[in-house]
Structure formats: structure tokens, C-alpha cells
Motif scaffolding. Sequence first.
Motif, PDB file in Angstrom:
ATOM      1  N   UNK A 180      30.107  39.307  31.671  1.00  0.00           N
ATOM      2  CA  UNK A 180      30.397  39.524  33.118  1.00  0.00           C
ATOM      3  C   UNK A 180      30.171  38.692  34.048  1.00  0.00           C
ATOM      4  N   UNK A 181      30.766  37.448  33.749  1.00  0.00           N
ATOM      5  CA  UNK A 181      30.324  36.168  34.505  1.00  0.00           C
ATOM      6  C   UNK A 181      30.969  36.118  36.039  1.00  0.00           C
ATOM      7  N   UNK A 182      31.985  36.997  36.144  1.00  0.00           N
ATOM      8  CA  UNK A 182      32.511  37.119  37.635  1.00  0.00           C
ATOM      9  C   UNK A 182      31.691  38.374  38.219  1.00  0.00           C
ATOM     10  N   UNK A 183      30.863  39.098  37.790  1.00  0.00           N
ATOM     11  CA  UNK A 183      29.833  40.010  38.613  1.00  0.00           C
ATOM     12  C   UNK A 183      29.258  39.341  39.548  1.00  0.00           C
ATOM     13  N   UNK A 184      28.997  40.190  40.659  1.00  0.00           N
ATOM     14  CA  UNK A 184      28.333  39.623  41.781  1.00  0.00           C
ATOM     15  C   UNK A 184      27.150  40.715  41.830  1.00  0.00           C
ATOM     16  N   UNK A 185      25.960  40.232  41.883  1.00  0.00           N
ATOM     17  CA  UNK A 185      24.620  41.089  41.616  1.00  0.00           C
ATOM     18  C   UNK A 185      23.843  40.657  43.053  1.00  0.00           C
ATOM     19  N   UNK A 186      23.517  41.812  44.055  1.00  0.00           N
ATOM     20  CA  UNK A 186      22.592  41.534  45.157  1.00  0.00           C
ATOM     21  C   UNK A 186      21.279  42.351  45.284  1.00  0.00           C
ATOM     22  N   UNK A 187      20.486  42.043  45.612  1.00  0.00           N
ATOM     23  CA  UNK A 187      19.447  42.858  45.831  1.00  0.00           C
ATOM     24  C   UNK A 187      19.112  43.042  47.543  1.00  0.00           C
ATOM     25  N   UNK A 188      19.427  44.071  47.919  1.00  0.00           N
ATOM     26  CA  UNK A 188      19.226  44.487  49.498  1.00  0.00           C
ATOM     27  C   UNK A 188      18.081  44.896  49.720  1.00  0.00           C
ATOM     28  N   UNK A 189      17.345  44.324  50.609  1.00  0.00           N
ATOM     29  CA  UNK A 189      16.099  44.576  51.410  1.00  0.00           C
ATOM     30  C   UNK A 189      16.073  45.060  52.644  1.00  0.00           C
ATOM     31  N   UNK A 214      31.911  44.138  40.159  1.00  0.00           N
ATOM     32  CA  UNK A 214      32.301  43.748  38.611  1.00  0.00           C
ATOM     33  C   UNK A 214      33.540  43.007  38.778  1.00  0.00           C
ATOM     34  N   UNK A 215      34.266  43.124  39.914  1.00  0.00           N
ATOM     35  CA  UNK A 215      35.733  42.426  40.101  1.00  0.00           C
ATOM     36  C   UNK A 215      35.777  41.341  41.211  1.00  0.00           C
ATOM     37  N   UNK A 216      36.101  40.430  40.976  1.00  0.00           N
ATOM     38  CA  UNK A 216      36.393  39.338  41.980  1.00  0.00           C
ATOM     39  C   UNK A 216      37.039  40.119  43.533  1.00  0.00           C
ATOM     40  N   UNK A 217      36.414  39.607  44.555  1.00  0.00           N
ATOM     41  CA  UNK A 217      37.371  40.102  45.724  1.00  0.00           C
ATOM     42  C   UNK A 217      36.734  41.432  46.064  1.00  0.00           C
ATOM     43  N   UNK A 218      36.163  42.251  45.456  1.00  0.00           N
ATOM     44  CA  UNK A 218      35.577  43.530  45.532  1.00  0.00           C
ATOM     45  C   UNK A 218      34.340  43.396  46.358  1.00  0.00           C
ATOM     46  N   UNK A 219      34.002  44.251  47.330  1.00  0.00           N
ATOM     47  CA  UNK A 219      32.591  44.311  47.875  1.00  0.00           C
ATOM     48  C   UNK A 219      31.451  44.568  47.076  1.00  0.00           C
TER      49      UNK A 219
END
Length: 577
Positions: free
Chosen positions: A393-402, A435-440
Motif C-alpha cells: 500500500x505504498x501509495x496510501x497516505x497516512x496522517x495524524x491530525x492533532x 488509500x488511493x492517489x488523489x483522494x483526500x
Amino acid sequence: MVLLTELSIQNFTIINQLTISFNDGLTVLTGETGAGKSIIIDAIGLLAGGRGSVEYVRHGENKAVLEGLFTIEDPKHAIYKLFAEYGIEYDSEGMIVLHRTISAKGKSICRVNGSLVTLAILREFGQTLIDIHSQHETQSLLDSSRHLALLDLFNQEHNADIYNDYQKVYQKLKKTKTVFDSLKHNEQESIQRLDLLRFQLNEINQANLTVNEDLELRKEREKLVNFEQIYTNVEETYNALRGEHKGLDWLSLGLSALETASSHEEELKKVTENYSNNYYMFEEISIELRNYLDQLAYEPERLAMIESRLNEIHLLIRKYGSTVNEIIEYAAEIEDEIEQLENRDQSLQEMTEEITELAEDALIEAKQLHDLRVNGAKRLIKVIKTELKDLYMEKAQFETEIQIRGGKPDDPELLGKPVQLGETGFDQVRFLLSTNPGEPVKPLDRVASGGELSRIMLAFKKVFAKHQGVTSVIFDEVDTGVSGRVAQAIAEKIHTISLDSQVLCITHLPQVAAMADNHLLIEKGTTNKETYTTVIQLEESNRIEELARMTTGTTLTDASVSHAKELITRAKDFKSN
């Protein structure tokens, strides 16, 4: 590490009687759908305090009985605090037994090491021993309300001291606010309370109590009540020593005779000396007894006065404490409270200033905690992305919102805006993913499903497993919906988790089964119109056949057997590196 060593199941759904031994590492459970794999996991879940039902009781039986033996190697494991809290004995060798009986009428009997406990207490013990993950249930890792705690767990090496400092200040602030609110908003109650306390203090002060007075009076009363017996006994003792042909006369006669003998025999001199010392000791005792008898006097008036005083003290004890000393301490406490209530306005002002100072101190600690969390979140993002990449899932973007929790106008301000302080500071944390490029990025529970959800959960579990300190990690078909290289990646990830925790895994993937340290085959059969479940420990040759069946179904082919052998070889190579 903590291990589920043995599981015993009786009359549980289709299982009549079954005992399974488990080892450390990765244990996989395979078998046809409906054979009873998930039933075994359900049994473990009920031992951990899960919700029970009469439907679990085997048809025609009165009750289902579940028992699990756990072995704990860590003497500082969190479960020992629970043993101390609930007064339950435990084995010095770290062996713990959880027991649960579910009756056909719906009642549960729970035990920990043979001691009866409530279901809630059993759940507390179970949660320190077992962590179950199922594709059907909401995962705690995906629950946003737990994300702050998970971030702190991941970052505890860096923020533990600041977190403890914040807790000390915040708890003091919370307590002071509670007293302030009570004093401010309950004026009528405060006036009534003041009248009551003044009455109590006046009643105690009028008694003129002294420290240990009740103990001393009871001691003196005992003496006066038994005056006649004491006098008679002491007098008899004195008369036995003094008088013609009494004790001291005979002792004196013996001493004189022994002194004459010792003047002719050297060996008798030490005996004579000891005899002489004891004679003079008894002579001194007789003198002390005589003096005691001369001073001893019966005082009925004093006894009556003592009885009256003890009765007065008893009335006070019924109201204010179990001893005179406790009453005196209580008087000091209410005197302080009276002073506070009498100076209510001044007290409110002082507490207002104290609350302001404490809030500012807590805000400083919370800001430090916030900064540490921001840095920790950056590290967490990097680690999670690495784990997701390993799971393709190398294209997945993970963020931690604080986010900083906003407060009311009278709350402390940060950068000109009020913030709401809570038990953990002023932060709100959410894990977000795309999980998909271009999606927020979106909250985890709204992003993925099926195979993606399995991989995300495994990535999180890999990161947090060693921090959570949980013992047996159980995966119930979390690999559903994946195949090929993703299946191999999941197998490798589950194995990696098993290096720090015992892992039990129900799987339909031959890649995961090939990675097992222990392989259990679950089969279902029938006899006399009854259904039963058996568990078979597979050796390598049997494992090859099972993996081949998992690949092609019931029909074995040369290709499927060859593929099974290749999977086992690949798994051995991976585990050896």
C-alpha cells in the motif's frame, strides 16, 4: 511474554469436550468452513469477559464450561496489580487460570485462580491477557476515541515524564475547582453546614478531651473494679514471703546453711552467690509489695466519676470517631472548615487565584505535551507508511491530525484563544488515511474495507503490539479478501508480530499457514447423530497436504503439492533471515 498454554472447552456449541495445548510463536488454525475454528476463538473471547449467550451451550446440556491456563514470564506484568486490587492469590510461578461457566438458563459463573469474580472483573483480567481481532468487529485501533492514547503509547519513551507532571497539576486543579464550585454555588448549604460544624465543635470543646483519655480511664476503671481481688492477691503474696516460718525465713535459713558449707567447699561459692542475690531480690519484692498495699485504697466515688466520664466520651464517640484521639483530630478538621466557611468570600478569592495559577501551570505542561505529541506523530507517520509499503500500500497516505480543544471564555488561553484542559491535556487526535492517489485523507473507519482494512489493521498492530504489552494476539480471518503477493506480505507481517507476542490465527491463506510455527487442523465429524470437533497437530508432511488443499480445494494435484512445499521453504527462508 504471556502465553495461553492450554484451553479446555466442554459443551460449547458443537464442541462436546476439547483440550488444546498452545505454544509460543505463530499458531495457525485451518480447516473447512463450519468445522469450529471461530468457535474456539469465541471460547477464548468469552474467557476474556466477552458477552455470553445461552446459544453457546451445546444442545441438550445444562451448561458450557471454559477454562484457560496462562503462563506469565514478566513479574511486573499489569495483571499483578489486578490480583492485589481484588485480593486474589496467584501462583509464584506465574500460572493463571481463567474459568467461565455459562448455564442453559443464561447465568455465568466466573473465576480467576479459583476465586469467584464478577464478569466485569474477569473482563479486566482478560483484557491484560488477550487481544482479539476479527474482520467483523470494530477494531479498537480504528476507533478515533482511542487514537490519542495510542499516540501516547507509541511516544511514551519521550512524553511519559511530562504526562505525569501534567497529571499532578491537573488533578490538583480539578480538586480545587470542585471545592470552589461547592463553596460558590451552595450558599444556603454552606450556612447550614457552618451551623452544624459550630455545634459539633462546641460540643467537643465542652468535653475538654485529652489525648488517650479514654484508654487511661478504662485502665484505671479496671483497677478500681477489681480492687478487692487485687488487694487480696497482693496481700497473700506478701504474707507468703514475710512472717515467722514464711518464705523469707526459710530462704534466710537456707542461705545461712549454704554460706557455712561454701566456706569449706570452693565449688559451692558460685551457687551461694546466686542464692544470696535471689534472696535479696525477693526481700526487695516484699518491700515493694508492702508499699503497694499501703498506697492501695478503694475509691467508689472515683469509680463513679470514671464511669460517668466514659459514658460522656462514649456518646461523643458514637458521633465523631472511634477513639478520643480521632475525635480530637476531627475537631481540628472542622475547625479549619469553619474558618474557611466563615471567611467564604476571602476563601473564594484565594481559590480563584489558586485556580488561575494552577491552570497556567497545567497549560504550560499541556503545551509541552502537545509539542512532544507533534514530534511523535511525525515519527508515527513515517513508521506506519513503512509498514503499509511492506503490505503493498505504498501509495496510501497516512496522517495524524492533532487539534487543540477549544474552551470557554474563562478557560486558560493559548495564543489568544481559550483551550479546554482535560485528563490528557488539550489535544484531540485522529488518524487519517487515503488509500488511493488523489483522494483526500479521511478517518480510518471510513476509508477501507475488505483486504485493505486487513492490511491497515496489521500495519497498526505491528507498530503498537510491542508498546501495548498484550499477551496473546488473536487474528480471526483478518486476511480475508487478499491473495498473491499481498497474502505473502500479510503472512510475513503476522510472523513478525509473533516475535514479540504469542499469535493465534485463523486463516484460509496457504501463505499464512506456511509461516506457522505450530499448525492445528480443525475438523468436524458426526457420530450417533451428534456433531463433534477435533483438533489435529500437523507435522510437516501433513502440513504440505493441508496447504495444497487450501490452494486447490479438496483435490490434491502435483502442482498444488509442489506449491505447498515451495511456500514452506520460502517461509523457512524468511524466518531464518
